[in-house]
Motif scaffolding. Structure first.
Motif, PDB file in Angstrom:
ATOM      1  N   VAL A 140       1.384  -7.966  -0.131  1.00  0.00           N
ATOM      2  CA  VAL A 140       1.036  -8.588  -1.337  1.00  0.00           C
ATOM      3  C   VAL A 140      -0.460  -8.960  -1.246  1.00  0.00           C
ATOM      4  CG1 VAL A 140       1.293 -10.595  -2.883  1.00  0.00           C
ATOM      5  CG2 VAL A 140       3.212  -9.215  -2.283  1.00  0.00           C
ATOM      6  N   THR A 141      -1.079  -9.667  -0.415  1.00  0.00           N
ATOM      7  CA  THR A 141      -2.471 -10.245  -0.085  1.00  0.00           C
ATOM      8  C   THR A 141      -3.317  -8.924  -0.055  1.00  0.00           C
ATOM      9  OG1 THR A 141      -1.264 -12.102   1.103  1.00  0.00           O
ATOM     10  CG2 THR A 141      -3.962 -11.489   1.385  1.00  0.00           C
ATOM     11  N   VAL A 142      -2.980  -7.906   0.651  1.00  0.00           N
ATOM     12  CA  VAL A 142      -3.774  -6.992   0.846  1.00  0.00           C
ATOM     13  C   VAL A 142      -4.023  -6.104  -0.477  1.00  0.00           C
ATOM     14  CG1 VAL A 142      -4.197  -4.486   1.923  1.00  0.00           C
ATOM     15  CG2 VAL A 142      -3.587  -6.640   3.338  1.00  0.00           C
ATOM     16  N   ILE A 143      -2.936  -5.861  -0.972  1.00  0.00           N
ATOM     17  CA  ILE A 143      -3.027  -5.091  -2.452  1.00  0.00           C
ATOM     18  C   ILE A 143      -3.821  -5.986  -3.421  1.00  0.00           C
ATOM     19  CG2 ILE A 143      -1.368  -4.202  -4.333  1.00  0.00           C
ATOM     20  CD1 ILE A 143       0.946  -4.018  -2.340  1.00  0.00           C
ATOM     21  N   LEU A 144      -3.428  -7.139  -3.549  1.00  0.00           N
ATOM     22  CA  LEU A 144      -4.330  -7.970  -4.468  1.00  0.00           C
ATOM     23  C   LEU A 144      -5.827  -8.068  -4.137  1.00  0.00           C
ATOM     24  CD1 LEU A 144      -3.704  -9.855  -6.860  1.00  0.00           C
ATOM     25  CD2 LEU A 144      -3.750 -11.852  -5.266  1.00  0.00           C
ATOM     26  N   PHE A 145      -6.064  -7.897  -2.811  1.00  0.00           N
ATOM     27  CA  PHE A 145      -7.336  -7.646  -2.689  1.00  0.00           C
ATOM     28  C   PHE A 145      -7.866  -6.421  -3.034  1.00  0.00           C
ATOM     29  CE2 PHE A 145     -10.247  -5.298   0.527  1.00  0.00           C
ATOM     30  CZ  PHE A 145     -11.335  -6.363   0.589  1.00  0.00           C
ATOM     31  N   PHE A 146      -7.389  -5.229  -2.866  1.00  0.00           N
ATOM     32  CA  PHE A 146      -7.574  -3.922  -3.354  1.00  0.00           C
ATOM     33  C   PHE A 146      -7.930  -4.057  -4.945  1.00  0.00           C
ATOM     34  CE2 PHE A 146      -6.957  -2.157   0.795  1.00  0.00           C
ATOM     35  CZ  PHE A 146      -8.096  -1.115   0.884  1.00  0.00           C
ATOM     36  N   ILE A 147      -7.019  -4.683  -5.600  1.00  0.00           N
ATOM     37  CA  ILE A 147      -6.935  -4.558  -6.984  1.00  0.00           C
ATOM     38  C   ILE A 147      -8.324  -5.439  -7.519  1.00  0.00           C
ATOM     39  CG2 ILE A 147      -5.818  -5.652  -8.985  1.00  0.00           C
ATOM     40  CD1 ILE A 147      -3.154  -4.984  -7.884  1.00  0.00           C
ATOM     41  N   PHE A 187     -16.262   3.236   3.374  1.00  0.00           N
ATOM     42  CA  PHE A 187     -15.647   4.309   2.544  1.00  0.00           C
ATOM     43  C   PHE A 187     -14.433   3.656   2.049  1.00  0.00           C
ATOM     44  CE2 PHE A 187     -13.972   8.648   2.106  1.00  0.00           C
ATOM     45  CZ  PHE A 187     -14.847   8.973   0.886  1.00  0.00           C
ATOM     46  N   TRP A 188     -14.288   2.920   0.879  1.00  0.00           N
ATOM     47  CA  TRP A 188     -13.221   2.410   0.467  1.00  0.00           C
ATOM     48  C   TRP A 188     -11.986   3.298   0.189  1.00  0.00           C
ATOM     49  CZ3 TRP A 188     -12.717  -2.527   1.284  1.00  0.00           C
ATOM     50  CH2 TRP A 188     -13.936  -3.237   1.691  1.00  0.00           C
ATOM     51  N   PRO A 189     -12.029   4.316  -0.359  1.00  0.00           N
ATOM     52  CA  PRO A 189     -11.002   5.371  -0.607  1.00  0.00           C
ATOM     53  C   PRO A 189     -10.213   5.729   0.634  1.00  0.00           C
ATOM     54  CG  PRO A 189     -12.712   6.120  -1.796  1.00  0.00           C
ATOM     55  CD  PRO A 189     -13.383   5.139  -0.865  1.00  0.00           C
ATOM     56  N   LEU A 190     -10.850   5.972   1.766  1.00  0.00           N
ATOM     57  CA  LEU A 190     -10.300   6.013   3.166  1.00  0.00           C
ATOM     58  C   LEU A 190      -9.472   4.999   3.407  1.00  0.00           C
ATOM     59  CD1 LEU A 190      -9.752   8.059   5.271  1.00  0.00           C
ATOM     60  CD2 LEU A 190     -11.881   7.079   6.602  1.00  0.00           C
ATOM     61  N   LEU A 191     -10.042   3.792   3.356  1.00  0.00           N
ATOM     62  CA  LEU A 191      -9.198   2.317   3.713  1.00  0.00           C
ATOM     63  C   LEU A 191      -7.949   2.411   2.809  1.00  0.00           C
ATOM     64  CD1 LEU A 191     -12.583   0.128   4.150  1.00  0.00           C
ATOM     65  CD2 LEU A 191     -10.840   0.948   6.167  1.00  0.00           C
ATOM     66  N   ASP A 192      -8.445   2.766   1.510  1.00  0.00           N
ATOM     67  CA  ASP A 192      -7.110   2.574   0.648  1.00  0.00           C
ATOM     68  C   ASP A 192      -5.832   3.545   0.981  1.00  0.00           C
ATOM     69  OD1 ASP A 192      -5.734   1.638  -1.365  1.00  0.00           O
ATOM     70  OD2 ASP A 192      -7.157   1.976  -2.970  1.00  0.00           O
ATOM     71  N   ILE A 193      -6.596   4.757   1.447  1.00  0.00           N
ATOM     72  CA  ILE A 193      -5.336   5.751   1.813  1.00  0.00           C
ATOM     73  C   ILE A 193      -4.652   5.143   3.246  1.00  0.00           C
ATOM     74  CG2 ILE A 193      -5.103   8.127   2.831  1.00  0.00           C
ATOM     75  CD1 ILE A 193      -7.094   8.959   0.708  1.00  0.00           C
ATOM     76  N   ILE A 194      -5.448   4.713   4.117  1.00  0.00           N
ATOM     77  CA  ILE A 194      -4.851   4.139   5.494  1.00  0.00           C
ATOM     78  C   ILE A 194      -3.749   2.884   4.967  1.00  0.00           C
ATOM     79  CG2 ILE A 194      -5.611   3.034   7.572  1.00  0.00           C
ATOM     80  CD1 ILE A 194      -7.872   4.749   7.530  1.00  0.00           C
ATOM     81  N   ASN A 195      -4.431   2.077   4.019  1.00  0.00           N
ATOM     82  CA  ASN A 195      -3.570   1.102   3.752  1.00  0.00           C
ATOM     83  C   ASN A 195      -2.362   1.382   3.228  1.00  0.00           C
ATOM     84  OD1 ASN A 195      -2.830  -0.659   1.227  1.00  0.00           O
ATOM     85  ND2 ASN A 195      -3.345  -2.112   3.042  1.00  0.00           N
TER      86      ASN A 195
END
Length: 160
Positions: A64-71, A86-94
């Motif tokens: 929940v914390t990580v998803i809230l951070f990305f939002i 490179f945020w999209p790559l970090l988002d895909i990995i997450n």
């Protein structure tokens, strides 16, 4: 009073309106991320209500914390400001790591005969994992259609 040698006034060309990008909240990616946040928070709430084992609560709380951070990152457009990562790559990995963790937690919650709330937490965890996979696929698709950086797809016809 105009002088005899002055040029007539020219009309200004019409202003070109720059197309604004849709805000993150109204994009498909934003809707999927917010659905993912809601499902993960619901799963965590059911685990807390059922007094499930701590790893279930800790893993869902961390997600929940990580998803809230990305939002927040995408809503405040900080990904464009902090371009050292490179945020999209970090988002895909997450998204992929979250899907794996949520599948493991959900299966562990659903296998034994447990309380109704733990079963509900497990079901919402499975739904979260599906949303994580959809979120990762959306980001991957956007990267492949709009690549940035040194790697760009080119057509075979462009080589001739």
């Amino acid at each position: 009073m105009a002088s005899a040698g002055a040029e007539p006034a020219r009309e200004m060309p019409p202003l070109k309106v720059k197309i604004q990008h849709r805000p993150f909240c109204f994009s498909v990616k934003g809707h999927v991320k917010m659905l993912r946040l809601a499902l993960t928070a619901t799963s965590m709430t059911f685990f807390i209500l059922a007094q499930a084992p701590e790893p279930y609560i800790v893993i869902t709380g961390f997600e929940v914390t990580v998803i809230l951070f990305f939002i927040l990152l995408y809503m405040l457009r900080l990904d464009r400001l902090m371009n050292c990562l490179f945020w999209p790559l970090l988002d895909i990995i997450n998204s992929m790591v979250t899907a794996v963790f949520m599948i493991i937690v959900s299966v562990l919650a659903l296998i034994p005969e447990t309380t109704f709330f733990i079963v509900l937490g497990g079901v919402f965890g499975v739904l979260t994992a599906v949303c994580c996979l959809a979120d990762g696929a959306l980001i991957y698709r956007k990267l492949m259609f709009n690549p940035s950086g040194p790697y760009r797809k080119s057509s075979v016809h462009d080589k001739f």
